[in-house]
Design an enzyme around this catalytic site. Structure first.
Site, PDB file in Angstrom:
ATOM      1  N   HIS A 171       0.687  -1.291  -0.047  1.00  9.73           N
ATOM      2  CA  HIS A 171      -0.067  -0.059  -0.030  1.00  9.73           C
ATOM      3  C   HIS A 171       0.923   1.304   0.012  1.00  9.73           C
ATOM      4  CE1 HIS A 171      -3.173  -2.839   1.205  1.00  9.73           C
ATOM      5  NE2 HIS A 171      -2.405  -3.174   1.985  1.00  9.73           N
ATOM      6  N   SER A 292      14.341  21.453 -16.535  1.00  6.79           N
ATOM      7  CA  SER A 292      13.080  22.521 -16.592  1.00  6.79           C
ATOM      8  C   SER A 292      13.632  23.833 -17.257  1.00  6.79           C
ATOM      9  CB  SER A 292      12.471  22.896 -15.301  1.00  6.79           C
ATOM     10  OG  SER A 292      11.711  23.967 -15.279  1.00  6.79           O
ATOM     11  N   LYS A 298      15.294  21.851 -11.313  1.00 10.10           N
ATOM     12  CA  LYS A 298      14.687  20.518 -11.571  1.00 10.10           C
ATOM     13  C   LYS A 298      15.753  19.774 -12.493  1.00 10.10           C
ATOM     14  CE  LYS A 298      10.996  19.500 -11.137  1.00 10.10           C
ATOM     15  NZ  LYS A 298       9.851  19.733 -11.993  1.00 10.10           N
ATOM     16  N   GLU A 305       9.293   8.395 -16.919  1.00  8.68           N
ATOM     17  CA  GLU A 305       7.841   8.994 -17.151  1.00  8.68           C
ATOM     18  C   GLU A 305       7.350   8.518 -18.504  1.00  8.68           C
ATOM     19  OE1 GLU A 305       7.438  12.765 -14.714  1.00  8.68           O
ATOM     20  OE2 GLU A 305       9.225  12.947 -15.975  1.00  8.68           O
TER      21      GLU A 305
END
Ligand code: ARG
Length: 479
Positions: A171, A292, A298, A305
């Site tokens: 979980h 970024s 970043k 992804e």
């Protein structure tokens, strides 16, 4: 005699209209021609189409349907056509509809009337089924090689991290300590089954539909075993109708590929979480990340992804092919032309994602301290304390309750179970002795799970060695 009925010379054979125009009173509508054409995408089957044609013509010559001379001319012509295609000089024509007719028409332009004999005893229906199987077989081999490369990288990393402790999750909550090597070997198990599915799919698809012709076979004395053998197939398909009608081999591959992508997506998700500042379990080398344009701090895990995102295509293509197939009466229907773009897309998606992963995953840099720290938080050894009480004769359900109370106490006083004194612990149950601290440590916890399939360093080392052996055997010649 109308214009249509005039016998045309090979120089006149310009478009698909000339290939079947005999029966037609008017030319195909220009839009319908574009709408029904597949040359824009099926041209990537050209190499396989030529290979199939070579095998077919050789067989026809052996059977006496073509003369040796005619066959030689055809073989040379096919070499020339393929040369044009490979050099980018070939003129692909939408009015020739598909890869098969483009090649045949060009062959006839180059060698004359003999080119028109190539299609004796076959149809585009068995031709396209053959091409697709040859194409997919080669692509499966390439995918299996990338999968093996990825697995080898994962297994090597696992063997180096048999002792590295991290929290295991259920979980997404800290559950019990595991070793990082054990987690990596779980990835390997997923990919191992994926490999098995590809092996299975390859075995089932490797049969030759050539000779089924349009649907019922042919009146010529063909030798289907000869063409099958020439093309590296294990056998000829057993039923001519089925040979041209089913694309289940493509669906099966797409299903296997969808599972590969689903596994890569799950691994991606973990890498994305683990590279976040909140987890900090691993670092991805810069070459697999981007920055970024606005936020200078970043560093984004773009590769995982994108892989996670691309898994959607694989699922979509599988559903598209299942839907394409499900209502078709036997035998061939034009619907089947729609199989290609979905299949091609899945093939290239899986190939690219496996390649990116095979390059990237072995290069991930684990932060052992961050993993350990995370395992120390979240009471990951609570089950070990319950098991300790069971060994002292307390029924598991009661032990569960005792430990639950101890954890609640620790939550309230912001400490870990191992921070409690022996007296504190004995306050929860008198059976607790000094040796309890052995089971409350992370090392004690993983060491104790020393059975087959367990997370103890010894077992992980053993499992990594077995996995490495299996991968080496897979790559051995003749495998
Ligand atoms: N381009 C067609 C396909 O991809 C080849 C087979 C065409 N056969 C036919 N009878 N129209 O399926």
């Amino acid at each position: 005699m109308t214009q249509k009925q005039t016998v045309m010379s090979d120089r006149d054979m310009k478009s698909s209209q000339d290939l079947w125009g005999g029966r037609f009173a008017e030319p195909t509508d220009a839009f319908v021609q574009r709408f029904t054409a597949s040359e824009g995408f099926d041209r990537q089957l050209a190499g396989y189409d030529v290979a199939g044609s070579r095998a077919h013509a050789n067989m026809l010559a052996k059977a006496g349907v073509l003369t040796e001379q005619e066959n030689n001319l055809i073989q040379q012509g096919l070499t020339d056509v393929l040369g044009e295609i490979e050099r980018g000089e070939f003129e692909w024509r939408v009015d020739r509809e598909d890869v098969h007719m483009n090649i045949e028409a060009r062959l006839t332009e180059l060698i004359g009337d003999t080119g028109k004999k190539l299609h004796t005893g076959r149809s585009r229906n068995d031709q396209v089924a053959t091409d697709l199987r040859l194409y997919l077989r080669a692509e499966i081999d390439a995918a299996m090689a990338e999968l093996t490369r990825l697995q080898s990288g994962i297994v090597l990393l696992a063997s180096k991290h048999a002792d590295t402790i991290m929290p295991g999750f259920t979980h997404l909550q800290v559950a019990q300590p595991v070793t990082f090597g054990h987690h990596l070997l779980a990835w390997n198990e997923m990919l191992e089954r994926d490999h098995g599915r590809l092996v299975d799919c390859r075995r089932r698809l490797n049969v030759s539909p050539l000779g089924a012709a349009a649907l019922a076979g042919t009146t010529f004395p063909i030798d289907r075993d000869a063409t099958a053998a020439a093309l590296g197939f294990d056998a000829a398909t057993r039923n001519s109708l089925d040979s041209v009608a089913d694309r289940d081999f493509a669906i099966e591959f797409c299903a296997a590929a969808a599972l590969i992508m689903s596994h890569l997506s799950r691994i991606s998700e973990e890498l994305i979480l683990w590279t976040s500042a909140q987890f900090g379990f691993v670092r991805l080398p810069d070459r697999f990340c981007t920055g970024s344009s606005i936020m200078p701090q970043k560093k984004n895990p773009d590769v995982p992804e994108l892989v996670r995102g691309k898994s959607g295509r694989a699922t979509g293509n599988l559903v598209a092919l299942l839907t394409l197939m499900k209502s078709q009466p036997l035998a061939y229907n034009k619907d089947n032309q729609e199989d290609k773009e979905a299949l091609f897309d899945t093939v290239s998606t899986v190939r690219d994602c496996l390649r990116a992963f095979a390059d990237m995953v072995p290069a991930i840099e684990p932060n052992e301290e961050a993993m350990r720290q995370a395992a120390l938080e979240g009471f990951s050894t609570a089950t070990d304390l319950a098991d300790y009480l069971v060994r002292a004769g307390i029924p598991f359900r009661d032990a569960h309750e005792v430990v639950g109370k101890a954890v609640a106490h620790c939550v309230a006083s912001h400490c870990d179970l191992s921070d409690l004194s022996l007296t504190d612990l004995q306050g929860f149950h008198s059976a607790i002795q000094e040796d309890v601290f052995d089971v409350l440590t992370l090392e004690g916890s993983v060491l104790a799970r020393n059975h087959f399939g367990g997370t103890s360093p010894e077992r992980v080392r053993e499992a990594a060695a077995a996995a490495a052996d299996a991968l080496t055997a897979r790559q051995a010649p003749g495998e």
